[in-house]
Design a protein around this motif. Structure first.
Motif, PDB file in Angstrom:
ATOM      1  N   LEU A  75      32.982   4.582  33.024  1.00 36.38           N
ATOM      2  CA  LEU A  75      34.449   4.600  33.295  1.00 36.38           C
ATOM      3  C   LEU A  75      34.497   6.065  33.748  1.00 36.38           C
ATOM      4  N   TYR A  76      35.364   6.101  35.044  1.00 37.68           N
ATOM      5  CA  TYR A  76      35.409   7.195  35.918  1.00 37.68           C
ATOM      6  C   TYR A  76      36.110   8.252  35.332  1.00 37.68           C
ATOM      7  N   ASP A  77      37.080   7.803  34.167  1.00 36.20           N
ATOM      8  CA  ASP A  77      37.820   8.853  33.592  1.00 36.20           C
ATOM      9  C   ASP A  77      37.025   9.577  32.443  1.00 36.20           C
ATOM     10  N   ASP A  78      35.934   9.118  31.896  1.00 31.59           N
ATOM     11  CA  ASP A  78      35.218   9.742  30.834  1.00 31.59           C
ATOM     12  C   ASP A  78      34.621  11.025  31.206  1.00 31.59           C
ATOM     13  N   SER A  79      34.574  12.043  30.271  1.00 28.93           N
ATOM     14  CA  SER A  79      33.901  13.285  30.589  1.00 28.93           C
ATOM     15  C   SER A  79      32.415  13.101  30.808  1.00 28.93           C
ATOM     16  N   HIS A  80      31.925  12.423  30.152  1.00 28.31           N
ATOM     17  CA  HIS A  80      30.353  11.997  29.878  1.00 28.31           C
ATOM     18  C   HIS A  80      30.338  10.280  29.915  1.00 28.31           C
ATOM     19  N   HIS A  81      28.882   9.926  30.139  1.00 27.93           N
ATOM     20  CA  HIS A  81      28.730   8.653  30.393  1.00 27.93           C
ATOM     21  C   HIS A  81      28.566   8.123  28.863  1.00 27.93           C
ATOM     22  N   TYR A  82      29.724   7.913  28.219  1.00 30.40           N
ATOM     23  CA  TYR A  82      29.571   7.354  26.562  1.00 30.40           C
ATOM     24  C   TYR A  82      29.656   6.073  26.627  1.00 30.40           C
ATOM     25  N   THR A  83      30.041   5.272  27.469  1.00 33.90           N
ATOM     26  CA  THR A  83      29.974   3.907  27.526  1.00 33.90           C
ATOM     27  C   THR A  83      29.893   3.013  28.645  1.00 33.90           C
ATOM     28  N   VAL A  84      29.329   1.907  28.594  1.00 33.67           N
ATOM     29  CA  VAL A  84      29.147   0.772  29.698  1.00 33.67           C
ATOM     30  C   VAL A  84      29.910  -0.145  29.405  1.00 33.67           C
ATOM     31  N   PRO A  85      31.279  -0.256  30.375  1.00 33.92           N
ATOM     32  CA  PRO A  85      32.050  -1.268  30.297  1.00 33.92           C
ATOM     33  C   PRO A  85      31.515  -2.589  30.582  1.00 33.92           C
ATOM     34  N   GLY A  86      32.382  -3.344  30.030  1.00 33.27           N
ATOM     35  CA  GLY A  86      31.723  -4.816  30.311  1.00 33.27           C
ATOM     36  C   GLY A  86      32.224  -5.984  29.347  1.00 33.27           C
ATOM     37  N   GLY A  87      31.554  -7.007  29.517  1.00 31.96           N
ATOM     38  CA  GLY A  87      31.910  -8.086  28.366  1.00 31.96           C
ATOM     39  C   GLY A  87      33.116  -8.912  28.843  1.00 31.96           C
ATOM     40  N   PRO A  88      33.561 -10.058  28.234  1.00 35.22           N
ATOM     41  CA  PRO A  88      34.580 -10.752  28.608  1.00 35.22           C
ATOM     42  C   PRO A  88      35.957 -10.391  28.301  1.00 35.22           C
ATOM     43  N   THR A  89      36.075  -9.169  27.366  1.00 35.89           N
ATOM     44  CA  THR A  89      37.397  -8.725  27.099  1.00 35.89           C
ATOM     45  C   THR A  89      37.363  -7.370  27.781  1.00 35.89           C
ATOM     46  N   GLY A  90      36.516  -6.840  28.445  1.00 35.26           N
ATOM     47  CA  GLY A  90      36.499  -5.690  29.153  1.00 35.26           C
ATOM     48  C   GLY A  90      36.504  -4.414  28.374  1.00 35.26           C
ATOM     49  N   ARG A  91      36.124  -4.658  27.039  1.00 37.87           N
ATOM     50  CA  ARG A  91      35.821  -3.733  26.071  1.00 37.87           C
ATOM     51  C   ARG A  91      34.319  -3.117  26.334  1.00 37.87           C
ATOM     52  N   PRO A  92      34.237  -1.807  26.039  1.00 43.10           N
ATOM     53  CA  PRO A  92      32.710  -1.388  26.168  1.00 43.10           C
ATOM     54  C   PRO A  92      31.669  -2.317  25.493  1.00 43.10           C
ATOM     55  N   SER A  93      30.613  -2.561  26.186  1.00 45.25           N
ATOM     56  CA  SER A  93      29.537  -3.478  25.592  1.00 45.25           C
ATOM     57  C   SER A  93      28.385  -2.605  25.160  1.00 45.25           C
TER      58      SER A  93
END
Length: 81
Positions: A25-43
């Motif tokens: 997520l480009y607006d995170d300060s750190h790479h905390y989550t990998v976005p994805g999944g059918p709902t677009g929520r962090p996977s």
């Protein structure tokens, strides 16, 4: 211990962490989550690298757009490996 840092690379519809090359997520300060999944929520959990710069390999995503997305980060030019 040295802090892990990365560039967040912005693509047309996604962004990627340069440290682990997974979606980010480009607006995170750190790479905390990998976005994805059918709902677009962090996977998954990201690698934790701190984003120290933003960049894009796409010509249509220029410096002005990158500065709008993350005005607090310097812009890094994409250099293919």
């Amino acid at each position: 211990m040295t802090e892990r840092t990365a560039v967040v690379w912005v693509h047309r519809n996604t962004s990627t962490c340069s440290a682990c090359r997974r979606d980010a997520l480009y607006d995170d300060s750190h790479h905390y989550t990998v976005p994805g999944g059918p709902t677009g929520r962090p996977s998954e959990q990201g690698c934790g690298a701190r984003f120290e710069a933003i960049g894009s390999a796409r010509i249509e995503i220029g410096a002005n757009r990158l500065a709008q997305l993350r005005p607090n980060l310097p812009i890094r030019k994409y250099v293919p490996r």
